[in-house]
Each structure stands twice: as structure tokens, then as C-alpha cells.
Design a protein around this motif. Structure first.
Motif, short mmCIF file in Angstrom:
data_model
loop_
_atom_site.label_atom_id
_atom_site.label_comp_id
_atom_site.label_asym_id
_atom_site.label_seq_id
_atom_site.Cartn_x
_atom_site.Cartn_y
_atom_site.Cartn_z
N SER A 38 0.83 -1.21 0.00
CA SER A 38 0.00 0.00 0.00
C SER A 38 0.86 1.25 0.00
O SER A 38 0.56 2.23 0.67
N LEU A 40 2.50 4.75 -0.49
CA LEU A 40 1.74 5.98 -0.75
C LEU A 40 2.48 6.98 -1.64
O LEU A 40 1.91 8.00 -2.01
N TYR A 130 1.83 6.20 -9.15
CA TYR A 130 2.19 5.69 -7.82
C TYR A 130 3.38 4.74 -7.92
O TYR A 130 3.59 4.08 -8.93
N GLY B 278 -1.35 3.82 -2.80
CA GLY B 278 -2.11 5.06 -2.68
C GLY B 278 -3.26 5.01 -1.69
O GLY B 278 -3.95 6.01 -1.50
N ASP B 280 -4.19 4.00 2.30
CA ASP B 280 -3.61 3.64 3.59
C ASP B 280 -4.15 2.27 4.04
O ASP B 280 -5.35 2.03 4.01
N ASP B 533 -7.90 11.93 1.04
CA ASP B 533 -6.47 11.66 0.90
C ASP B 533 -6.07 11.48 -0.55
O ASP B 533 -5.06 11.99 -1.02
#
Lengths: 169, 550
Positions: A38, A40, A130, B278, B280, B533
Motif C-alpha cells: 500500500s 503511498l 504511484y 495510494g 492507507d 487523501d
């Protein structure tokens, strides 16, 4: 609302099992730190190679510690770019010593791709904009095929790479 | 005895049949695409005329997951509403209007796929870019279905106005819950298609926010599967008891299960996005917890079903511990097909719990295990129940009889389906655990040893797929036989009554404002922070890629 006695027993049994499952998953995730991939961090999908991690010289397998490696990969239709070797040839296969800790990090310059090392738990989505990442320790030697498991276009099923986990010399 | 006797208002019957034609023609086309895919993947067959694997895969997904299901469900629900609360001329007109919009949208999308401009699969993940008419057609299907939603809402509201203080009929209540679920869920799909995809595919904007589009898609994508499942549950709860000669175990538990589905099937979309960047992981876990909540109404349902079966058996004089099992009408296809679906839901649901289990998802994400999973859920549990419904719904609409011959053919159809699915889905599950990907054409992956191992399972998928296609041909034959050739007469539209021992239904179950309020609150809780977010930390958008799919 009235519930039949047997139904109450059945529901208590069922819901307790669900709670137990969730506790196991939660302990794994938050206490042991086994979260799903995950990451970020973001990146401009049109300027991926300007990012530190994905500069030409940083692609592919890099040793960063006694037993620690980083593997940086740029995915694009229909290829995984692991950089070039010392002679300037495209790298077609990497070899990782068994027992080493490896951080995989990947991004894409075009559409969404998959990043799955078949037969292992290395499995994550690579999405434009990402950087995704995943840490693993290879405990068994063998040849593993890295495949794209998210449809990315006409040549999707040809997108693959070879990773070999080898015995320590 | 040789006259057509329809067990429904004649005009409503026509409306329902119009939906059924689309559904069963879609079943045939979609099934054909499915068997072709398994052939290609076995490595023994190449598609002729330059047709692409991903083109038929797109047709298969769109026509079965979106067209067949939506038309069957909307049609079936109109039949239930017509029988329970009735339909005015005005409501029938708006229902037809919705039907034509859905059909026009379907044809628009279908043409775009057939000319090869939309090989983006039914999930159409950006930034792969299809021709704009693909998205416009989909939007029209959704808008048409909204007209059906509001027609159903209006039907129940009008009935309540004429029956003050009475509780609404169970089946009408269930239809309205399912349509509420559908409406709230498709808001997400409409948002991404109308605000993101259509302007982007028309070239009005250059880039698209990929993660936002995926999140909106999966906000819709999970309740979508419950929109498929709930009509099956309607039949299980309120129709099958009648077929087996029993009563509904509890009206209030049935309603409670449906309310729980409304509340918990929407705020769970992240369990389809567990391995992506991307988002959480805390928010992923919160939605995993909510996903587990949606298992509870299925546990309730399992109990209610077996309680109904047992009570029916005991009322027929079977006293031993499991003797009542023999009292079930195993040779009546109206019972047997849905029952086969029900039993399949046990392994299917178990697989679903594994898939949604946070970090465990990595083991199977995007492998063909997932394809195996939903061929059990929607492809067996739901579809066998829909077939089970068809055996009485179609003849009762057309004023014909469900003959012994159709019953026998239906029993064979169910067996063929179970055998074919056992082979196909079983080998999909195993190959998935070995790492074989879903949504991929035949490939040896450069001679990889692992890929060689998968090919054996792909051959068994082709065998299972071929058996399933025989099942589809049988079912389509049965459908047209029941429409045009079965002897004229009367077939009952079975609707069960509530057991006299059941407790009265509490009033709060019809407090629509409360349930809709909780549903919205849960959605806001699960999505607000991660969505903000996502917008706040958005990377630069993605341009479209239309050349990769040609």
C-alpha cells in the motif's frame, strides 16, 4: 426482535468465528506488520525516469546491505525494465541469493500492470502515478516467473521476467 | 384446458418477457464467448477472422455480468411487484421507457466492442481508453435501470398509500431494498463514467485520475454482486417454501437480512483494491471488517433456509433427525436447481472470505482463482437460482405448462452445470494457487517451467467450459420451448406464506429513513477520509492509451 434459540447459537458461533478471523488478520497486520502492499509515494507518470529510484543506473537488482537488496522496476506495455548490465545489454534475468531480504519497488509509464512473482506472495498492483513496494525474504531456491496479472493490452500475456533464487556461494 | 391461462396481468407479463428475451439471448452469446476463451487458453485453438482474445473476453464480461443479470433481475422484480403491489398504466409506461433506454445503451456498447474499439474488459480500467460510445452506452444502461428503480419505489409507495398501517408485502419490500442498493451503488459508477471517462474519451480533458476512477468503480463493483445475489435470496426466502409445501420461517428475519445487505454491501469496495498503492492500509482493514459484517446476513439466510426445509419435512410426518431431508422435492427442478445453487454457495462464500482477508489477498489477487470464485457465486449460485425461477416464471407469463419433459430436461441441465462447473472452477482454483493469472490469453511465458504446469489445468478448464456450454444450449432451448412450444395451460406463480408460528414483524423494519440514513453514514465513514487523501495526494493525471488495445 425474537430469535430462535438454535438460531442464536448458530449466529454466536458464526459471528465469533468471523471475529476470530479478523483478530488473526489484525494481529498480522498491525502487530506483526504484514500489511498488503500500500505504498503511498507518488510520481509523475510521464517523468518516471527522473525519480531517484528509477534512474537508469538504479534499475534492477541492487545490493544495499549484508543481506539486503532493492529491486527497482519500470513496467510498461509489455515489458518489465530491469535496466542494463555492465556491457550495456538489457537484463533478462536476475539472481537473488536465498535467505536475502528484498524490497521490490515498481511503477509504470503507461497503463496499470500487475507484478506477481508466481508461486510466492509477491503480488501487487502497479498504477500510473504511484510507486508500489513490497518486502519479502526468499526462503526457497528456484526459478520464479514474474508475470503481469492485470490486463494491459494486446500483448499482456507476453509480459514476463525471470527471477532465480540461488544458493549462497 | 387448452387455453393460455396467465398467472399475471397480461400487460405486465409482456414487459417482463421483453426483459427475459434479452437475458436469454445474452446468456447464449456470453456463454459462447466463454467456451471460446477456455479453448484459446488450452493452447489448442486460435480464433478465426482476426478476432482478439481480449475482445471476446470483454464481450463475455459485459454481456453476462452486466446485461444478462440486469435485464433478468429488473424483469423478475417487475413480475414480483406486479403480483404483490400491482402496476398502474403509468408505471408500466415508465418501465417500458427504462427498458428501451437500457436496450439502446446495451446495443451502443455492444457495437463499439464488436468493431474492436473497446477491448478494455468489463471493468474498463483507465488509462486504457475505449471509444466514447462504449462509456456512453454503459451510462445509458445505468440511467435506464434508474427508471426501473424509481418505478419500483413508486409502486410500493402507492400501495402503502392505499393500505395505511399495513406492512408491505415481503417480496415488494425485498425488491425495493435491492433497488435502493442498486441506486446508491450505481451513483459511483455514474460519477466515474459521466465526470471522468466520457469527457476524457471525448478529448475534452487530457488526463484522468486513475485511482479515483478505480475507487469509484469498486464502490459500485461490490454491491453489484449483491444486486445479483439478492433476487436469488428473494426466491429462496419467499418462493421456495411454497414449492416444497412449507411456509416462510420468519418474515422479520428475512427483512432483517435484506436490511443488513443494504447497509454492509456498499462500504467495502477496498477489498477489491487490497494490493494497490495510494490507499492507507488502515482504511483497507476497516473495509475488510465491514466486509466481514456482510457475511452475517448470509449466515442468517442459511439458518432460515434449513429451518424452512426441516419444518416442511416434519409437517409431512418425517420425525427422525435428518428424515425431513427426504421430504424435499428433489425431483422438482423448481426446487432442485436453486438448491444446487444454495449448496454451491457454501464453498463459494468460503472462498470469498479468503479473498477479502486483507494481506491474504496477495496469495490469490488477480490469479485465476478469483475467476473460479465468481463462477461459483454468480456463475452457479445465482444463475442456477435464476434458471430455477425461469422454470415457473416463463410458463406462468406465457400461459403454458411446465411439462414433465421440461422438468426432466431441467434436472439434466442442472447436473450438467454442476459437473461442468466442478471441473472448470475446480481447476481454476488450483491453477490460481499455483500462480496462473486471470484475464490472460494463452502464453508459455518464454518457456517458464511454472507456466507449463498451468497448461494442464487450462485444458481441464476447456473441458469444463465445453460441458457448461452444453448446459447453456440446453437452457436456451428450454427457454424458447417454454415461450413458444410448451402446451398451453396454467402454471402457478408460487409465493409462500409466513408460518403461523413466526413472531409478528416489528414496525421499525419499515423505517426507510433509518436504514437509508445508516447506509449513508457507513459509506461516509468508510470512504470520506481515504477519498480526501486520494484527491489531496493525487499524482499528475494519466493520458489515455488507446493504441494498446488494438
Amino acid at each position: 426482535m425474537h430469535l430462535h434459540k438454535y438460531e442464536r447459537i448458530w449466529l454466536i458461533f458464526g459471528i465469533s468465528s468471523l471475529v476470530l478471523f479478523l483478530v488473526v488478520l489484525g494481529v498480522g497486520a498491525f502487530y506483526k506488520g504484514t500489511q498488503p502492499p500500500s505504498h503511498l509515494a507518488t510520481v509523475d507518470p510521464t517523468k518516471v525516469e527522473e525519480h531517484e529510484a528509477f534512474r537508469e543506473e538504479n534499475l534492477g537488482l541492487r545490493k544495499v546491505g549484508e543481506n539486503d537488496y532493492i529491486v527497482s522496476v519500470i513496467a510498461s506495455a509489455f515489458n518489465y525494465n530491469f535496466g542494463k548490465d555492465d556491457e550495456g545489454n538489457t537484463i533478462r534475468k536476475i539472481e537473488i541469493p536465498v535467505g536475502s531480504n528484498v524490497l521490490f519497488q515498481a511503477t509504470t509509464t503507461d497503463v496499470i500492470h500487475g507484478f506477481q512473482l508466481a508461486g510466492t506472495n509477491v503480488n501487487m498492483m502497479v498504477e500510473p502515478g504511484y510507486i508500489n513496494s513490497l518486502k519479502t525474504t526468499f526462503k526457497k531456491t528456484g526459478t520464479y516467473t514474474l508475470i503481469c496479472n492485470e490486463y494491459c493490452g494486446t500483448g499482456h500475456h507476453l509480459m514476463a521476467f525471470e527471477v532465480e533464487v540461488i544458493d549462497n556461494e | 384446458m387448452n387455453d393460455k391461462v396467465k398467472d399475471i396481468n397480461k400487460d405486465d407479463g409482456k414487459l417482463v418477457m421483453a426483459h427475459m428475451y434479452v437475458a436469454f439471448i445474452s446468456l447464449f452469446i456470453g456463454g459462447l464467448m466463454g467456451v471460446l476463451q477456455t479453448m484459446v487458453r488450452s493452447g489448442t485453438f486460435t480464433l478465426p477472422f482476426g478476432i482478439g482474445y481480449y475482445q471476446i473476453l470483454t464481450v463475455h464480461g459485459v454481456i453476462l455480468a452486466l446485461v444478462l443479470t440486469t435485464f433478468f433481475i429488473v424483469g423478475f422484480q417487475f413480475a414480483l411487484m406486479s403480483k404483490t403491489v400491482g402496476m398502474s398504466d403509468q408505471q408500466r409506461e415508465s418501465a417500458w421507457f427504462g427498458y428501451w433506454i437500457m436496450l439502446f445503451g446495451t446495443i451502443t456498447t455492444a457495437i463499439t466492442i464488436l468493431v474492436g474499439k473497446a477491448n478494455v474488459l468489463y471493468t474498463f480500467y483507465a488509462p486504457l481508453k475505449a471509444y466514447p460510445t462504449f462509456y456512453i452506452g454503459l451510462a445509458l444502461v445505468v440511467i435506464g435501470s434508474w427508471i426501473a428503480c424509481f418505478t419500483n419505489f413508486r409502486q410500493l409507495a402507492l400501495w402503502k398509500k392505499h393500505h395505511p398501517g399495513e406492512k408491505s408485502p415481503l417480496l415488494a419490500y425485498m425488491v425495493v431494498i435491492n433497488m435502493l442498493l442498486w441506486f446508491i451503488a450505481t451513483l459511483g459508477l455514474a460519477a466515474t463514467v459521466l465526470i471522468q471517462f466520457i469527457p476524457w474519451s471525448l478529448g475534452m480533458v487530457d488526463t484522468i485520475n486513475v485511482l479515483v476512477s478505480r475507487t469509484l468503480f469498486w464502490y459500485f463493483g461490490h454491491p453489484l454482486v449483491y444486486f445479483w445475489l439478492l433476487p436469488a435470496y428473494m426466491a429462496w426466502y419467499a418462493i421456495i417454501p411454497k414449492i416444497i409445501g412449507g411456509k416462510i420461517f420468519s418474515d422479520s428475519l428475512a427483512r432483517l437480512a435484506f436490511v443488513l445487505f443494504l447497509m454492509f454491501s456498499i462500504p467495502v469496495g477496498f477489498h477489491h483494491q487490497l494490493t494497490e498503492p495510494g490507499i492507507d492500509p488502515l482504511w483497507k482493514f476497516i473495509q475488510v471488517v465491514l466486509t466481514f459484517m456482510v457475511i452475517i446476513p448470509s449466515l442468517l439466510t442459511a439458518f432460515s433456509m434449513f429451518a424452512t426445509f426441516e419444518l416442511a419435512g416434519r409437517s409431512k410426518g418425517y420425525t427422525s433427525l435428518f428424515g425431513w431431508f427426504k421430504a424435499l422435492p428433489w425431483k422438482d427442478v423448481r426446487f432442485f436447481a436453486p438448491m444446487a445453487g444454495m449448496i454451491t454457495f457454501i464453498p463459494a462464500g468460503t472462498g470469498g472470505i479468503i479473498n477479502a482477508s486483507h494481506q491474504m489477498n496477495q496469495v490469490i489477487h488477480n490469479t485465476i482463482w478469483v475467476t473460479g470464485h465468481f463462477h461459483l457465486t454468480v456463475g452457479t449460485t445465482v444463475i442456477l437460482t435464476f434458471f430455477g425461477i425461469s422454470y415457473w416464471l416463463i410458463p406462468s407469463l406465457t400461459g403454458r405448462r411446465l411439462t414433465k419433459k421440461v422438468n426432466t430436461l431441467g434436472m439434466i441441465q442442472t447436473f450438467v452445470w454442476m459437473i461442468g462447473m466442478f471441473i472448470m472452477s475446480g481447476s481454476m482454483h488450483i491453477a490460481g494457487l499455483l500462480g496462473a493469472p486471470r484475464r490472460s490469453s494463452y502464453s508459455e511465458y518464454g518457456g517458464s517451467e511454472q507456466a507449463t504446469e498451468w497448461i494442464g489445468y487450462q485444458i481441464s478448464q476447456a473441458i469444463g467450459g465445453s460441458i457448461l456450454f452444453i448446459g447453456i444450449i440446453l437452457m436456451v432451448y428450454i427457454f424458447f420451448y417454454m415461450v413458444f412450444a410448451a402446451p398451453k395451460g396454467y402454471t402457478e406463480f408460487p409465493m409462500a406464506e409466513v408460518s403461523e408460528n413466526a413472531e409478528p414483524t416489528p414496525k421499525f423494519l419499515e423505517n426507510w429513513k433509518l436504514w437509508i440514513g445508516i447506509t449513508i453514514a457507513l459509506i461516509l465513514f468508510a470512504y470520506t477520509v481515504p477519498f480526501i487523501d486520494m484527491l489531496h495526494h493525487s499524482p499528475p493525471g494519466s493520458p489515455g492509451f488507446e493504441d494498446l488495445i488494438r
